[in-house]
Motif scaffolding. Structure first.
Motif, PDB file in Angstrom:
ATOM      1  N   GLN A  42      14.662  13.381  -2.584  1.00  0.00           N
ATOM      2  CA  GLN A  42      13.648  13.344  -3.638  1.00  0.00           C
ATOM      3  C   GLN A  42      13.976  12.278  -4.686  1.00  0.00           C
ATOM      4  O   GLN A  42      13.116  11.480  -5.049  1.00  0.00           O
ATOM      5  CB  GLN A  42      13.530  14.727  -4.302  1.00  0.00           C
ATOM      6  N   GLU A  43      15.205  12.242  -5.180  1.00  0.00           N
ATOM      7  CA  GLU A  43      15.584  11.270  -6.218  1.00  0.00           C
ATOM      8  C   GLU A  43      15.532   9.849  -5.674  1.00  0.00           C
ATOM      9  O   GLU A  43      15.059   8.932  -6.362  1.00  0.00           O
ATOM     10  CB  GLU A  43      16.987  11.572  -6.751  1.00  0.00           C
ATOM     11  N   GLU A  44      16.006   9.641  -4.466  1.00  0.00           N
ATOM     12  CA  GLU A  44      15.991   8.317  -3.857  1.00  0.00           C
ATOM     13  C   GLU A  44      14.558   7.837  -3.641  1.00  0.00           C
ATOM     14  O   GLU A  44      14.253   6.661  -3.856  1.00  0.00           O
ATOM     15  CB  GLU A  44      16.740   8.321  -2.519  1.00  0.00           C
ATOM     16  N   ARG A  45      13.667   8.748  -3.239  1.00  0.00           N
ATOM     17  CA  ARG A  45      12.263   8.398  -3.028  1.00  0.00           C
ATOM     18  C   ARG A  45      11.616   7.969  -4.347  1.00  0.00           C
ATOM     19  O   ARG A  45      10.913   6.967  -4.410  1.00  0.00           O
ATOM     20  CB  ARG A  45      11.504   9.568  -2.396  1.00  0.00           C
ATOM     21  N   GLU A  46      11.865   8.716  -5.411  1.00  0.00           N
ATOM     22  CA  GLU A  46      11.294   8.378  -6.715  1.00  0.00           C
ATOM     23  C   GLU A  46      11.822   7.032  -7.214  1.00  0.00           C
ATOM     24  O   GLU A  46      11.064   6.226  -7.764  1.00  0.00           O
ATOM     25  CB  GLU A  46      11.580   9.477  -7.730  1.00  0.00           C
ATOM     26  N   ALA A  47      13.107   6.762  -7.014  1.00  0.00           N
ATOM     27  CA  ALA A  47      13.683   5.473  -7.420  1.00  0.00           C
ATOM     28  C   ALA A  47      13.063   4.334  -6.607  1.00  0.00           C
ATOM     29  O   ALA A  47      12.756   3.263  -7.148  1.00  0.00           O
ATOM     30  CB  ALA A  47      15.203   5.491  -7.248  1.00  0.00           C
ATOM     31  N   PHE A  48      12.862   4.557  -5.300  1.00  0.00           N
ATOM     32  CA  PHE A  48      12.237   3.531  -4.471  1.00  0.00           C
ATOM     33  C   PHE A  48      10.798   3.289  -4.911  1.00  0.00           C
ATOM     34  O   PHE A  48      10.345   2.140  -4.965  1.00  0.00           O
ATOM     35  CB  PHE A  48      12.272   3.913  -2.986  1.00  0.00           C
ATOM     36  N   LEU A  49      10.069   4.344  -5.234  1.00  0.00           N
ATOM     37  CA  LEU A  49       8.679   4.172  -5.670  1.00  0.00           C
ATOM     38  C   LEU A  49       8.602   3.435  -7.007  1.00  0.00           C
ATOM     39  O   LEU A  49       7.670   2.663  -7.238  1.00  0.00           O
ATOM     40  CB  LEU A  49       7.969   5.526  -5.729  1.00  0.00           C
ATOM     41  N   ASP A  50       9.577   3.648  -7.890  1.00  0.00           N
ATOM     42  CA  ASP A  50       9.649   2.864  -9.131  1.00  0.00           C
ATOM     43  C   ASP A  50       9.799   1.380  -8.779  1.00  0.00           C
ATOM     44  O   ASP A  50       9.108   0.526  -9.335  1.00  0.00           O
ATOM     45  CB  ASP A  50      10.837   3.311  -9.997  1.00  0.00           C
ATOM     46  N   ILE A  66       0.871  -1.176   0.000  1.00  0.00           N
ATOM     47  CA  ILE A  66       0.000   0.000   0.000  1.00  0.00           C
ATOM     48  C   ILE A  66       0.904   1.222   0.000  1.00  0.00           C
ATOM     49  O   ILE A  66       1.941   1.234   0.662  1.00  0.00           O
ATOM     50  CB  ILE A  66      -0.914   0.041   1.252  1.00  0.00           C
ATOM     51  N   TYR A  67       0.501   2.253  -0.720  1.00  0.00           N
ATOM     52  CA  TYR A  67       1.237   3.512  -0.688  1.00  0.00           C
ATOM     53  C   TYR A  67       0.255   4.659  -0.477  1.00  0.00           C
ATOM     54  O   TYR A  67      -0.738   4.779  -1.193  1.00  0.00           O
ATOM     55  CB  TYR A  67       2.018   3.730  -1.983  1.00  0.00           C
ATOM     56  N   TYR A  68       0.508   5.479   0.526  1.00  0.00           N
ATOM     57  CA  TYR A  68      -0.289   6.675   0.810  1.00  0.00           C
ATOM     58  C   TYR A  68       0.553   7.885   0.408  1.00  0.00           C
ATOM     59  O   TYR A  68       1.493   8.252   1.114  1.00  0.00           O
ATOM     60  CB  TYR A  68      -0.662   6.756   2.290  1.00  0.00           C
ATOM     61  N   ARG A  69       0.216   8.472  -0.712  1.00  0.00           N
ATOM     62  CA  ARG A  69       1.067   9.529  -1.262  1.00  0.00           C
ATOM     63  C   ARG A  69       1.012  10.827  -0.467  1.00  0.00           C
ATOM     64  O   ARG A  69       1.962  11.603  -0.500  1.00  0.00           O
ATOM     65  CB  ARG A  69       0.724   9.785  -2.730  1.00  0.00           C
ATOM     66  N   ASP A  70      -0.076  11.082   0.245  1.00  0.00           N
ATOM     67  CA  ASP A  70      -0.171  12.335   1.009  1.00  0.00           C
ATOM     68  C   ASP A  70       0.854  12.406   2.130  1.00  0.00           C
ATOM     69  O   ASP A  70       1.327  13.472   2.484  1.00  0.00           O
ATOM     70  CB  ASP A  70      -1.576  12.497   1.592  1.00  0.00           C
ATOM     71  N   CYS A  71       1.190  11.265   2.709  1.00  0.00           N
ATOM     72  CA  CYS A  71       2.147  11.254   3.824  1.00  0.00           C
ATOM     73  C   CYS A  71       3.374  10.399   3.514  1.00  0.00           C
ATOM     74  O   CYS A  71       4.134  10.069   4.419  1.00  0.00           O
ATOM     75  CB  CYS A  71       1.473  10.801   5.109  1.00  0.00           C
ATOM     76  N   TYR A  72       3.560  10.038   2.247  1.00  0.00           N
ATOM     77  CA  TYR A  72       4.728   9.260   1.788  1.00  0.00           C
ATOM     78  C   TYR A  72       4.921   7.979   2.601  1.00  0.00           C
ATOM     79  O   TYR A  72       6.024   7.666   3.018  1.00  0.00           O
ATOM     80  CB  TYR A  72       6.011  10.094   1.845  1.00  0.00           C
ATOM     81  N   GLN A  73       3.844   7.234   2.821  1.00  0.00           N
ATOM     82  CA  GLN A  73       3.930   5.984   3.566  1.00  0.00           C
ATOM     83  C   GLN A  73       3.859   4.793   2.621  1.00  0.00           C
ATOM     84  O   GLN A  73       2.910   4.675   1.847  1.00  0.00           O
ATOM     85  CB  GLN A  73       2.782   5.844   4.555  1.00  0.00           C
ATOM     86  N   LYS A  96      -5.113  -3.921  -4.247  1.00  0.00           N
ATOM     87  CA  LYS A  96      -5.843  -2.734  -4.671  1.00  0.00           C
ATOM     88  C   LYS A  96      -4.882  -1.749  -5.321  1.00  0.00           C
ATOM     89  O   LYS A  96      -3.754  -1.562  -4.832  1.00  0.00           O
ATOM     90  CB  LYS A  96      -6.511  -2.060  -3.478  1.00  0.00           C
ATOM     91  N   PRO A  97      -5.311  -1.110  -6.396  1.00  0.00           N
ATOM     92  CA  PRO A  97      -4.425  -0.124  -7.022  1.00  0.00           C
ATOM     93  C   PRO A  97      -4.203   1.079  -6.105  1.00  0.00           C
ATOM     94  O   PRO A  97      -5.093   1.468  -5.360  1.00  0.00           O
ATOM     95  CB  PRO A  97      -5.161   0.293  -8.290  1.00  0.00           C
ATOM     96  N   TRP A  98      -3.011   1.630  -6.137  1.00  0.00           N
ATOM     97  CA  TRP A  98      -2.695   2.837  -5.406  1.00  0.00           C
ATOM     98  C   TRP A  98      -1.991   3.799  -6.346  1.00  0.00           C
ATOM     99  O   TRP A  98      -1.425   3.389  -7.347  1.00  0.00           O
ATOM    100  CB  TRP A  98      -1.868   2.559  -4.156  1.00  0.00           C
ATOM    101  N   LYS A  99      -2.081   5.081  -6.042  1.00  0.00           N
ATOM    102  CA  LYS A  99      -1.506   6.104  -6.899  1.00  0.00           C
ATOM    103  C   LYS A  99      -0.257   6.673  -6.275  1.00  0.00           C
ATOM    104  O   LYS A  99      -0.143   6.783  -5.064  1.00  0.00           O
ATOM    105  CB  LYS A  99      -2.504   7.241  -7.138  1.00  0.00           C
ATOM    106  N   ARG A 100       0.641   7.078  -7.151  1.00  0.00           N
ATOM    107  CA  ARG A 100       1.869   7.729  -6.686  1.00  0.00           C
ATOM    108  C   ARG A 100       1.628   9.146  -6.354  1.00  0.00           C
ATOM    109  O   ARG A 100       1.482  10.067  -6.746  1.00  0.00           O
ATOM    110  CB  ARG A 100       2.932   7.611  -7.762  1.00  0.00           C
TER     111      ARG A 100
END
Length: 173
Positions: free
Chosen positions: A144-152, A101-108, A169-173
Motif C-alpha cells: 500500500q505505501e509503495e503504491r501510494e509513493a509510486f502514484l505520487d 494513463i491510470y485506471y484506479r479500479d484495477c490499479y493499472q 487527459k486528466p486521470w484520477k487516483r
C-alpha cells in the motif's frame, strides 16, 4: 446474513517482508546504483484468443519497477514468480513517452509510447497486492505505501510530460 460478505485476502506477513528484501536484492543485482531507486512490484496479464483454433493463451508477467524522481528515470525488470531470476532491464525514457494513463479500479498504470511502431503501444503495470493464494503471480505482495509513493511519482511524471508539451487527459487516483 453473511452470505455475500467478501473475504479479505490473507497475507503471510513474514513472507511479505521476505519478498520485499528479495526484490531489493534482485534489483540491486541487475541495476547499477540500484539503491538510488524506489521499487515496487507490478504484474501484467495478457490474454489472446485465436479464432482459428479456438484457443485462449494467457501470459503472466511479474516485474520489479524502479523509479527515481530527480531524473524521472523508470526501469522495469521482468522477474520470475519466485523472485529469483530476472531478464534484461527495460528503461522507460521520458522522451519516448507521449502519455500516461491510470485506471484506479484495477490499479493499472500505463506508459504510452510516441513511436508505437518501434517500441510497441506501451507498458502496462498492474500495481496491486497479491495474497498468499496467488497462483500465477508472486504471492504475498502487500504494498500500500509503495503504491501510494509510486502514484505520487506518476503524477509528477505526468505533469513533467505536460510541461514538455504533451496533451494528456486528466486521470484520477
Amino acid at each position: 446474513m453473511g452470505l455475500f460478505k467478501k473475504k479479505q485476502p490473507v497475507f503471510n506477513e513474514e513472507n511479505v517482508l521476505q519478498n520485499k528484501k528479495k526484490m531489493r536484492d534482485l534489483f540491486n543485482m541487475a541495476i547499477e546504483n540500484g539503491n538510488s531507486y524506489r521499487i515496487l512490484h507490478a504484474e501484467s496479464t495478457n490474454s489472446q484468443f485465436n479464432s482459428f483454433t479456438h484457443v485462449r493463451t494467457t501470459t503472466y508477467e511479474n516485474y520489479i519497477v524502479g523509479y527515481r524522481e530527480e531524473d524521472y528515470d523508470v526501469i522495469v525488470l521482468t522477474v520470475d514468480q519466485n523472485l529469483t531470476t530476472y531478464s534484461i532491464p527495460m528503461h522507460i525514457d521520458i522522451n519516448t513517452v507521449k502519455e500516461t494513463i491510470y485506471y484506479r479500479d484495477c490499479y493499472q498504470a500505463w506508459f504510452i509510447y510516441q513511436d508505437s511502431d518501434r517500441l510497441g503501444y506501451g507498458t502496462k503495470l498492474e500495481i496491486m497486492d497479491s495474497p498468499s493464494t496467488a497462483k500465477f503471480m508472486t504471492p504475498d505482495i502487500k504494498q500500500q505505501e509503495e503504491r501510494e509513493a509510486f502514484l505520487d511519482f506518476f503524477e509528477k511524471y505526468t505533469n513533467r510530460l505536460r510541461e514538455m508539451g504533451h496533451k494528456i487527459k486528466p486521470w484520477k487516483r
